[in-house]
Design an enzyme around this catalytic site. Structure first.
Site, PDB file in Angstrom:
ATOM      1  N   ASP A 100       0.933  -1.463  -0.064  1.00 53.63           N
ATOM      2  CA  ASP A 100      -0.005  -0.145  -0.062  1.00 53.63           C
ATOM      3  C   ASP A 100       0.991   1.445   0.123  1.00 53.63           C
ATOM      4  O   ASP A 100       2.149   1.011   0.207  1.00 53.63           O
ATOM      5  CB  ASP A 100      -1.004   0.133   1.048  1.00 53.63           C
ATOM      6  CG  ASP A 100      -0.042  -0.691   2.585  1.00 53.63           C
ATOM      7  OD1 ASP A 100       0.300   0.769   2.939  1.00 53.63           O
ATOM      8  OD2 ASP A 100       0.093  -1.432   3.459  1.00 53.63           O
ATOM      9  N   ASP A 130       0.440   3.229   2.174  1.00 50.89           N
ATOM     10  CA  ASP A 130       0.794   3.960   3.793  1.00 50.89           C
ATOM     11  C   ASP A 130      -0.773   5.123   3.567  1.00 50.89           C
ATOM     12  O   ASP A 130      -1.145   4.782   2.813  1.00 50.89           O
ATOM     13  CB  ASP A 130       2.285   4.714   4.022  1.00 50.89           C
ATOM     14  CG  ASP A 130       1.916   4.811   6.010  1.00 50.89           C
ATOM     15  OD1 ASP A 130       1.496   3.898   6.399  1.00 50.89           O
ATOM     16  OD2 ASP A 130       2.209   6.188   5.924  1.00 50.89           O
TER      17      ASP A 130
END
Length: 288
Positions: A209, A211
């Protein structure tokens, strides 16, 4: 001494396919039980030992992983090289979900973990200026690219305590001010302990991802992470199967990982606590 490759599997990576003579083994350590039994066997002619960092079924949080027991157990089994794979968030647009980053630096922001094998009764200070092994890291990079994985050579890993993900303000701080590249919760104190145990250590960050800093991706969503984890786990296994051929025959580490304790222990022999020394038999037996 024969080369034996230890693999610490992060989130989603709970075993290795294709091990000959595969056996789950229990290992006792002076630091308690490791995260799980350790899967041992041979892979493409090389001795292997695989340890699921969170335990099969993911029973340990980042803060409760028994890091000292894990590293001691791998050393006790004769491992010379440790490859750590872990799920991470990315602070860089070009380090996209599904990519892997060969980490070469860390910033340690953890605070609730035991970070050393040494202490009162036997004091030691090792250098972690360069906390990963260049030779082992280069082999991981080559293996990943040969497996068709998008690999990034080098990156700074921000180790946070967790288990919560970052606030937006923290994410921006780590990315824009501190210049970090990825963020995770498990490579510290693992890398420091590997150095104390004189193990060559490489860190592979599997990006799941962006973040919380990315304006187009919003906050971290665990369901999205789990979906990426599945694909990353398959990639990690593919990378690992290619390592034995690249590492070849054992040899002294050119960067001295296997001699990190040569000048590290400061406590005079007459002042060393025998009970502490006994607990260090696997980790520091070479110098004690």
């Amino acid at each position: 001494m024969a080369r034996k490759i230890g693999v610490i599997g992060g989130s989603g990576v709970y075993d290795i396919d294709g091990l000959e003579g595969a056996e789950w083994r229990s290992v006792d350590t002076p630091w308690g039980a490791p995260s799980d039994q350790i899967l041992t066997g041979r892979l493409n002619g090389a001795e292997m030992a695989f340890l699921p960092r969170h335990g099969r079924g993911h029973v340990h949080s980042p803060s409760t992983v028994p890091y000292r027991a894990n590293i001691d157990a791998l050393k006790r089994l004769g491992c010379t090289d440790v490859v750590a794979v872990s799920a991470c968030g990315s602070f860089r647009e070009e380090m996209a979900p599904g990519d892997f980053v060969v980490v070469d630096q860390f910033i340690d922001r953890t605070f609730a973990r035991e970070k050393s094998f040494f202490g009162t009764g036997c004091v030691a200070h090792v250098s972690v200026a360069h906390p990963t092994c260049p030779r082992l890291s280069a082999a991981c990079l080559t293996a990943g690219r040969a497996a068709g994985i998008t690999m990034h050579d080098g990156g700074t890993y921000l180790a946070m305590e967790g288990p919560q993900f970052s606030t937006l303000a923290e994410s921006k701080l780590y990315r824009e001010v501190w210049g970090c590249d990825v963020i995770g919760m498990t490579n510290m104190p693992e890398a420091k302990l590997a150095r104390e145990a004189e193990l060559c250590y490489a860190s592979i960050a599997m990006v799941t991802d962006y973040d919380s800093w990315h304006p187009d991706h919003g906050a971290v969503d665990i369901s999205d992470i789990v979906a990426i984890l599945t694909g990353n786990a398959d990639k990690a296994r593919n990378l690992i199967t290619r390592l034995p051929a690249l590492l070849g025959a054992p040899a002294p580490c050119a960067d001295g990982c296997d001699r990190a304790l040569d000048h590290a222990i400061l406590t005079a022999p007459s002042k060393r606590d025998p009970a502490v020394v006994a607990r260090l038999d696997a980790v520091a037996g070479r110098v004690l």
